[in-house]
Design a protein around this motif. Structure first.
Motif, PDB file in Angstrom:
ATOM      1  N   GLY A 148      -5.178  25.261  34.889  1.00 28.60           N
ATOM      2  CA  GLY A 148      -5.335  26.597  35.126  1.00 28.60           C
ATOM      3  C   GLY A 148      -6.883  26.815  35.998  1.00 28.60           C
ATOM      4  N   VAL A 149      -7.669  25.754  36.303  1.00 28.01           N
ATOM      5  CA  VAL A 149      -8.691  25.763  36.895  1.00 28.01           C
ATOM      6  C   VAL A 149      -8.894  25.859  38.396  1.00 28.01           C
ATOM      7  N   LEU A 150      -7.745  25.340  39.107  1.00 29.71           N
ATOM      8  CA  LEU A 150      -7.798  25.595  40.411  1.00 29.71           C
ATOM      9  C   LEU A 150      -6.431  26.300  40.805  1.00 29.71           C
ATOM     10  N   GLN A 151      -6.112  26.712  42.075  1.00 26.47           N
ATOM     11  CA  GLN A 151      -5.080  27.191  42.463  1.00 26.47           C
ATOM     12  C   GLN A 151      -4.883  26.672  43.730  1.00 26.47           C
ATOM     13  N   THR A 152      -3.770  26.333  44.083  1.00 27.25           N
ATOM     14  CA  THR A 152      -3.425  25.738  45.602  1.00 27.25           C
ATOM     15  C   THR A 152      -2.666  26.671  46.250  1.00 27.25           C
ATOM     16  N   ARG A 153      -2.832  27.215  47.189  1.00 23.83           N
ATOM     17  CA  ARG A 153      -2.116  28.224  47.982  1.00 23.83           C
ATOM     18  C   ARG A 153      -1.501  27.354  49.338  1.00 23.83           C
ATOM     19  N   ARG A 154       0.007  27.381  49.216  1.00 27.61           N
ATOM     20  CA  ARG A 154       0.209  26.641  50.475  1.00 27.61           C
ATOM     21  C   ARG A 154       0.151  26.768  51.596  1.00 27.61           C
ATOM     22  N   GLY A 155      -0.295  25.992  52.362  1.00 29.39           N
ATOM     23  CA  GLY A 155      -0.844  25.887  53.694  1.00 29.39           C
ATOM     24  C   GLY A 155      -2.203  26.724  54.015  1.00 29.39           C
ATOM     25  N   VAL A 156      -3.000  27.027  52.935  1.00 33.15           N
ATOM     26  CA  VAL A 156      -4.098  27.591  52.897  1.00 33.15           C
ATOM     27  C   VAL A 156      -5.243  26.798  52.489  1.00 33.15           C
ATOM     28  N   GLY A 157      -4.960  26.018  51.013  1.00 30.20           N
ATOM     29  CA  GLY A 157      -5.770  25.309  50.524  1.00 30.20           C
ATOM     30  C   GLY A 157      -6.083  25.465  48.990  1.00 30.20           C
ATOM     31  N   THR A 158      -7.059  24.760  48.400  1.00 25.34           N
ATOM     32  CA  THR A 158      -6.977  24.725  47.135  1.00 25.34           C
ATOM     33  C   THR A 158      -8.401  25.617  46.681  1.00 25.34           C
ATOM     34  N   PHE A 159      -8.296  26.240  45.706  1.00 25.63           N
ATOM     35  CA  PHE A 159      -9.574  27.246  45.408  1.00 25.63           C
ATOM     36  C   PHE A 159      -9.664  27.270  43.956  1.00 25.63           C
ATOM     37  N   VAL A 160     -10.847  27.859  43.574  1.00 20.59           N
ATOM     38  CA  VAL A 160     -11.217  27.938  42.175  1.00 20.59           C
ATOM     39  C   VAL A 160     -10.503  29.326  41.641  1.00 20.59           C
ATOM     40  N   HIS A 161      -9.706  28.787  40.730  1.00 18.93           N
ATOM     41  CA  HIS A 161      -8.777  29.917  40.069  1.00 18.93           C
ATOM     42  C   HIS A 161      -9.827  31.145  39.635  1.00 18.93           C
TER      43      HIS A 161
END
Length: 127
Positions: A63-76
């Motif tokens: 739950g630390v990071l969140q990946t958005r397909r086609g967009v990137g990886t972000f701090v959750h």
């Protein structure tokens, strides 16, 4: 932004995971900030892309990071789950300071010189 020491006995994936969490806990990375792509970070740190992918996947599962397909990886956006415990912060700081002290000693500086220098920098930064 992330520190990896290939000569340190701690596995690279563990160093990277701690480094990302530390960047979040100290505000270098904020909620919603985008992380480099797996390939970009692997090239930058000169480590295997599979190692970076493994860390990103583990941090996403926790739950630390969140990946958005086609967009990137972000701090959750769940800061409570991101924060280091006081014990983890202390352990991480101890490891960093041990490494720093060993490195400065190997370059011929005494710990008193290092402390004096750091205090001087802190005073300049406060002004």
């Amino acid at each position: 932004m992330f520190h990896i020491d290939t000569k340190h006995p701690t596995p690279l994936y563990h160093q990277l995971e701690r480094s990302i969490k530390f960047a979040i806990a100290t505000g270098k990375l904020r909620i919603g900030d985008q992380l480099p792509t797996v390939r970009q970070l692997a090239v930058e740190l000169k480590i295997n892309a599979n190692t970076v992918a493994k860390v990103y996947a583990e941090l996403e599962r926790s739950g630390v990071l969140q990946t958005r397909r086609g967009v990137g990886t972000f701090v959750h956006d769940r800061p409570a789950e991101v924060a280091f415990s006081r014990r983890d912060r202390e352990r991480h700081l101890r490891e960093l300071s041990d490494h720093f002290i060993a490195e400065t000693h190997s370059r011929g500086f005494s710990i008193d010189e290092v402390i004096e220098h750091l205090e001087s920098r802190r005073k300049r930064r406060a002004n």
